[in-house]
Each structure stands twice: as structure tokens, then as C-alpha cells.
Write a protein that holds these residues in place. Structure first.
Motif, PDB file in Angstrom:
ATOM      1  N   LYS A  41     -15.674   1.663  12.339  1.00  0.00           N
ATOM      2  CA  LYS A  41     -14.318   2.148  12.108  1.00  0.00           C
ATOM      3  C   LYS A  41     -13.576   1.112  11.270  1.00  0.00           C
ATOM      4  CE  LYS A  41     -14.137   4.800  16.398  1.00  0.00           C
ATOM      5  NZ  LYS A  41     -13.446   4.979  17.695  1.00  0.00           N
ATOM      6  N   SER A  42     -12.336   1.392  10.987  1.00  0.00           N
ATOM      7  CA  SER A  42     -11.550   0.441  10.198  1.00  0.00           C
ATOM      8  C   SER A  42     -10.167   0.283  10.805  1.00  0.00           C
ATOM      9  CB  SER A  42     -11.437   0.901   8.742  1.00  0.00           C
ATOM     10  OG  SER A  42     -10.740   2.120   8.665  1.00  0.00           O
ATOM     11  N   ALA A  43      -9.520  -0.797  10.434  1.00  0.00           N
ATOM     12  CA  ALA A  43      -8.157  -1.081  10.897  1.00  0.00           C
ATOM     13  C   ALA A  43      -7.316  -1.481   9.689  1.00  0.00           C
ATOM     14  CB  ALA A  43      -8.171  -2.205  11.928  1.00  0.00           C
ATOM     15  N   PRO A  44      -6.030  -1.150   9.696  1.00  0.00           N
ATOM     16  CA  PRO A  44      -5.165  -1.570   8.591  1.00  0.00           C
ATOM     17  C   PRO A  44      -5.165  -3.084   8.440  1.00  0.00           C
ATOM     18  CG  PRO A  44      -4.042   0.004  10.012  1.00  0.00           C
ATOM     19  CD  PRO A  44      -5.298  -0.398  10.718  1.00  0.00           C
ATOM     20  N   ARG A  45      -5.071  -3.542   7.197  1.00  0.00           N
ATOM     21  CA  ARG A  45      -5.053  -4.976   6.917  1.00  0.00           C
ATOM     22  C   ARG A  45      -3.872  -5.662   7.593  1.00  0.00           C
ATOM     23  NH1 ARG A  45      -6.796  -8.478   2.601  1.00  0.00           N
ATOM     24  NH2 ARG A  45      -6.499 -10.546   3.492  1.00  0.00           N
ATOM     25  N   LEU A  46      -2.748  -4.973   7.642  1.00  0.00           N
ATOM     26  CA  LEU A  46      -1.527  -5.533   8.219  1.00  0.00           C
ATOM     27  C   LEU A  46      -1.034  -4.689   9.386  1.00  0.00           C
ATOM     28  CD1 LEU A  46       0.440  -6.332   4.936  1.00  0.00           C
ATOM     29  CD2 LEU A  46      -0.929  -7.921   6.302  1.00  0.00           C
ATOM     30  N   GLN A  47      -0.283  -5.295  10.274  1.00  0.00           N
ATOM     31  CA  GLN A  47       0.316  -4.565  11.381  1.00  0.00           C
ATOM     32  C   GLN A  47       1.543  -3.770  10.944  1.00  0.00           C
ATOM     33  OE1 GLN A  47       0.623  -6.497  15.329  1.00  0.00           O
ATOM     34  NE2 GLN A  47      -0.147  -8.327  14.295  1.00  0.00           N
ATOM     35  N   MET A  48       2.125  -4.158   9.812  1.00  0.00           N
ATOM     36  CA  MET A  48       3.334  -3.504   9.348  1.00  0.00           C
ATOM     37  C   MET A  48       3.113  -2.778   8.024  1.00  0.00           C
ATOM     38  SD  MET A  48       3.108  -6.797   8.297  1.00  0.00           S
ATOM     39  CE  MET A  48       3.907  -7.808   9.541  1.00  0.00           C
ATOM     40  N   GLU A  49       3.916  -1.756   7.772  1.00  0.00           N
ATOM     41  CA  GLU A  49       3.940  -1.079   6.480  1.00  0.00           C
ATOM     42  C   GLU A  49       4.784  -1.927   5.522  1.00  0.00           C
ATOM     43  OE1 GLU A  49       2.681   1.886   5.484  1.00  0.00           O
ATOM     44  OE2 GLU A  49       1.900   2.659   7.381  1.00  0.00           O
ATOM     45  N   VAL A  50       4.251  -2.192   4.332  1.00  0.00           N
ATOM     46  CA  VAL A  50       5.009  -2.946   3.329  1.00  0.00           C
ATOM     47  C   VAL A  50       5.667  -1.939   2.392  1.00  0.00           C
ATOM     48  CG1 VAL A  50       4.917  -4.666   1.507  1.00  0.00           C
ATOM     49  CG2 VAL A  50       3.426  -4.892   3.502  1.00  0.00           C
ATOM     50  N   LEU A  51       7.002  -1.881   2.426  1.00  0.00           N
ATOM     51  CA  LEU A  51       7.757  -0.904   1.650  1.00  0.00           C
ATOM     52  C   LEU A  51       8.258  -1.539   0.358  1.00  0.00           C
ATOM     53  CD1 LEU A  51       9.884   0.620   4.567  1.00  0.00           C
ATOM     54  CD2 LEU A  51       7.598   1.281   3.799  1.00  0.00           C
ATOM     55  N   ASP A  52       8.170  -0.787  -0.712  1.00  0.00           N
ATOM     56  CA  ASP A  52       8.661  -1.230  -2.014  1.00  0.00           C
ATOM     57  C   ASP A  52      10.162  -0.990  -2.071  1.00  0.00           C
ATOM     58  OD1 ASP A  52       9.267  -1.670  -4.670  1.00  0.00           O
ATOM     59  OD2 ASP A  52       7.958  -0.094  -5.457  1.00  0.00           O
ATOM     60  N   TYR A  53      10.939  -2.055  -2.213  1.00  0.00           N
ATOM     61  CA  TYR A  53      12.399  -1.931  -2.215  1.00  0.00           C
ATOM     62  C   TYR A  53      12.894  -0.972  -3.296  1.00  0.00           C
ATOM     63  CZ  TYR A  53      17.329  -3.174  -2.548  1.00  0.00           C
ATOM     64  OH  TYR A  53      18.706  -3.123  -2.605  1.00  0.00           O
ATOM     65  N   GLU A  54      12.200  -0.930  -4.433  1.00  0.00           N
ATOM     66  CA  GLU A  54      12.648  -0.112  -5.560  1.00  0.00           C
ATOM     67  C   GLU A  54      12.234   1.347  -5.426  1.00  0.00           C
ATOM     68  OE1 GLU A  54      14.658  -1.313  -7.612  1.00  0.00           O
ATOM     69  OE2 GLU A  54      14.414  -3.464  -7.244  1.00  0.00           O
ATOM     70  N   ASN A  55      11.379   1.659  -4.457  1.00  0.00           N
ATOM     71  CA  ASN A  55      10.872   3.017  -4.295  1.00  0.00           C
ATOM     72  C   ASN A  55      11.735   3.768  -3.285  1.00  0.00           C
ATOM     73  OD1 ASN A  55       9.392   5.355  -3.668  1.00  0.00           O
ATOM     74  ND2 ASN A  55       7.447   4.335  -4.087  1.00  0.00           N
ATOM     75  N   THR A  56      12.490   4.736  -3.760  1.00  0.00           N
ATOM     76  CA  THR A  56      13.408   5.474  -2.892  1.00  0.00           C
ATOM     77  C   THR A  56      12.670   6.179  -1.764  1.00  0.00           C
ATOM     78  OG1 THR A  56      14.880   5.844  -4.769  1.00  0.00           O
ATOM     79  CG2 THR A  56      15.210   7.245  -2.848  1.00  0.00           C
ATOM     80  N   SER A  57      11.488   6.699  -2.041  1.00  0.00           N
ATOM     81  CA  SER A  57      10.730   7.400  -0.996  1.00  0.00           C
ATOM     82  C   SER A  57      10.289   6.448   0.110  1.00  0.00           C
ATOM     83  CB  SER A  57       9.526   8.120  -1.587  1.00  0.00           C
ATOM     84  OG  SER A  57       8.625   7.205  -2.168  1.00  0.00           O
ATOM     85  N   ASP A  58      10.032   5.186  -0.238  1.00  0.00           N
ATOM     86  CA  ASP A  58       9.691   4.200   0.793  1.00  0.00           C
ATOM     87  C   ASP A  58      10.885   3.950   1.706  1.00  0.00           C
ATOM     88  OD1 ASP A  58       7.155   3.950  -0.122  1.00  0.00           O
ATOM     89  OD2 ASP A  58       7.248   1.805  -0.558  1.00  0.00           O
ATOM     90  N   PHE A  59      12.069   3.899   1.100  1.00  0.00           N
ATOM     91  CA  PHE A  59      13.269   3.691   1.912  1.00  0.00           C
ATOM     92  C   PHE A  59      13.525   4.921   2.784  1.00  0.00           C
ATOM     93  CE2 PHE A  59      16.696   0.819   2.632  1.00  0.00           C
ATOM     94  CZ  PHE A  59      17.749   1.588   3.090  1.00  0.00           C
TER      95      PHE A  59
END
Length: 364
Positions: A292-310
């Protein structure tokens, strides 16, 4: 006695080619910026330039400065103001007590740190951190960040960490350093060999059908943009490879620090070619023993400039009820952080960080 913020601090952003001097009061630059050659191969000329630069700034001031604070390359014993052997400033060898030397001339405390540290400190106090937190407050998101990882892509791979308003310096003045991390692309090398100006030039010439080691990273960026003759795909890939190696190193750092990420440095002109591969690395997965696999990070890294991420952050905020009551409390079920490019500019952040660091030290 004046509040500390009303007092004046002279600053310097020191590079192997140029020295950039200014003075700051109340977190604003109050003098014209003075730029002079560094004469980094000759110690006497180099020291003379530093002294003359500060004297020029001092002559413009309405009041005497309370301190000198500036960024200078390492390795160094920053606590005691001693500069070690510098690969990009050959004049400094064997330990040069630059801080005590300047204190003896100007009669004020002198504080020195590296550019990565001061960049992160400036962004924590005046840049990325307050910008992100204000946006969250304005949107009524129940989330505020306290920690900052600042990274500079330029001659080398600089970094600094601020934890809850305090600069991480470490016991040996190398806290938060990332440049010596293992290199994902070349595991027997340090990561800076893939995240630096020299790395861009090297990668371009590895992939290009036409070799030209006289190109600069700016030239390679212009080739990627189609504004200069050359191998466009090799140019784009040279920056993309840098982003991949940087992303791997940042993933290790953010796992320990858990803060927002802000990027700066001279290579930010090519941000659009660096960023996507960097973000892919942060968003990647690693394998587990059961296939199986696990995400590299425990948190989602959001792009400040990407409105959909916000919008993603807003959408996942909810309220939950406290058991056996009618009271609701806000809850963010998904762990998140942000990544962004500096809004202040790298040099401005370094200068503001130097100013803030001097005020902090004076309070001690």
C-alpha cells in the motif's frame, strides 16, 4: 527613551558580487539603497567597502543608529560575529571577526546572520505569515499559522525557520539549514548540487544537444520562454529538476517544522517552471510494506495563489457538537498548510528580518 521600533538600524544584504546597504526605522526603509561591489577576493578592499557603505548610510540618517544588523554568507559563528571560510567570498579565510571589527568602528552592537534565516524572519513578521493569516481571518476560517519555513533559490539553497515568532538558530548557528540534505536525484550528493544556479546550468548542458557552459540561469530562463535561441525543453526541464530536488528536501523539513512555506531568491524568475514539480513532490506518496502507500506529508500543501485550493480549505471547515450539549465548535478535519512566493521581494524580506532580529537582540 524611544520605543525600540522608533530606533534606526543599518542593514546590509551581502553577496559575492555586490553589497546592498540601507537603514530601517519602524519597519520601513528610510534611506536610498546603496549598492557597491563587494571585492570578495580581497579582504582589505572588502572590509573597506563594508565600512564605507555603512558610513554612507550613517551620513543620511536623522539620528544615530542603535545597531547594525545584516545577512552574510556562512559558514560562520554568527553569535560571535566571526565569518569562516567562504567558498564564494575567497577573502574570508581562517575566521574573520567581522562583527567585533565593525563594533569597534561604529560603537554600536552588530548582529550577523545568514540570508535564509533573515528571509524567513522577515516573512514571518511582515510578509507571508501575516498575509496568509489575514486572508484566513477575512474569510472567517478558523485557522491561523504560527510557523514559517523560508527558502531561497539562488547561488545556493538557503533556508530559515521561525517557530511561533522565534528564529531557529540552533546551538551551532545552523538551525533550519537544508542545503546539506541528501539529494533525491543524486543520493551521494548534497541537495544544493541540484538546487542552485550552478545546478540549472549543469542540468541544461546535460540535456541539451548544444552545450554552452557560459549561459547564466537568466539565459536559460529566456530560452525556456522562447526569447533566446537554445533548447527550450532542456531549459524547462533544468528548472523542473531543481523543483523536484527542492520538493524532496522541503518534505523532510516541513515534516519536522509543520509550518507555511515561502519561496524567494534570484531563481524565482523561473518560478512557473520550478513550482509544479516541487508541488508534485510534496503531494507524492511513499510505499508501505504491505504494497500500500501513504501520503508523503501529513498535511495538504495549498497553493496560496490557487483560488480552488483556498476554497478547498473553506469547504472542509465544519462545526461539530460537543457531546451532551447544544454547543458547537469549529473543526478542520483536514490538516493543511500553504506555500507561496514572497510578496515583499527577497532582499526586502532579508533587510526587514535583519531589522527585526536587531530589535529582538536589543530587548535581551
Amino acid at each position: 527613551m524611544k520605543p525600540l521600533e522608533d530606533r534606526i538600524v543599518m542593514t546590509l544584504d551581502a553577496g559575492g558580487t555586490n553589497f546592498v546597504f540601507s537603514a530601517i526605522q519602524n519597519y520601513e526603509v528610510i534611506t536610498p539603497v546603496v549598492t557597491v561591489p563587494s571585492f570578495s577576493e580581497n579582504l582589505e578592499k572588502c572590509l573597506a567597502q563594508i565600512v564605507e557603505g555603512f558610513k554612507t548610510i550613517e551620513g543620511m540618517l536623522p539620528n544615530s543608529p542603535v545597531a547594525i544588523s545584516f545577512a552574510f554568507p556562512g559558514p560562520a559563528d554568527y553569535t560571535n560575529g566571526i565569518i569562516g571560510d567562504l567558498p564564494n567570498m575567497k577573502a574570508f579565510k581562517g575566521g574573520i571577526p567581522l562583527g567585533p571589527y565593525l563594533e569597534s568602528i561604529f560603537g554600536v552592537p552588530v548582529y550577523i546572520n545568514n540570508d535564509g534565516n533573515l528571509f524567513a524572519y522577515g516573512e514571518a513578521l511582515c510578509g507571508a505569515l501575516p498575509i496568509i493569516n489575514k486572508r484566513l481571518r477575512d474569510a472567517k476560517v478558523n485557522k491561523q499559522y504560527k510557523n514559517v519555513i523560508g527558502l531561497t533559490f539562488g547561488t545556493g539553497f538557503g533556508s530559515g525557520v521561525v517557530i511561533d515568532g522565534k528564529l531557529l538558530t540552533g546551538d551551532n548557528d545552523c538551525g533550519g539549514d537544508v542545503w546539506v540534505f541528501r539529494n533525491k536525484l543524486f543520493p551521494n550528493k548534497i541537495v544544493e548540487e541540484s538546487v542552485s544556479a550552478r545546478a540549472v546550468i549543469s542540468e541544461y548542458n546535460k540535456m541539451s544537444t548544444v552545450k554552452n557552459f557560459n549561459l547564466t540561469p537568466k539565459d536559460i530562463y529566456l530560452i525556456a520562454e522562447g526569447e533566446l535561441d537554445g533548447d527550450m525543453e532542456a531549459a524547462k526541464m533544468s528548472f523542473s529538476k531543481l523543483g523536484e530536488a527542492a520538493g524532496d528536501a522541503i518534505a523532510h523539513l516541513i515534516t519536522c517544522i509543520d509550518g507555511i512555506i515561502v519561496l524567494g531568491g534570484g531563481l524565482m524568475k523561473a518560478y512557473k517552471y520550478i513550482f509544479q514539480s516541487l508541488l508534485r513532490e510534496l503531494d507524492s506518496s511513499l510505499e508501505l510494506n504491505d504494497n500500500k502507500s501513504a501520503p508523503r506529508l501529513q498535511m495538504e500543501v495549498l497553493d496560496y495563489e490557487n483560488t480552488s485550493d483556498f476554497d478547498f480549505l473553506l469547504k472542509n471547515q465544519k462545526k461539530i457538537i460537543i457531546p451532551h450539549s447544544n454547543k458547537e465548535i469549529p473543526y478542520n478535519p483536514i490538516k493543511t498548510t500553504f506555500i507561496m512566493k514572497t510578496k515583499l521581494g527577497t532582499s526586502a524580506s532579508i533587510s526587514l528580518g535583519a531589522y527585526a532580529y536587531a530589535l529582538h537582540m536589543l530587548k535581551q
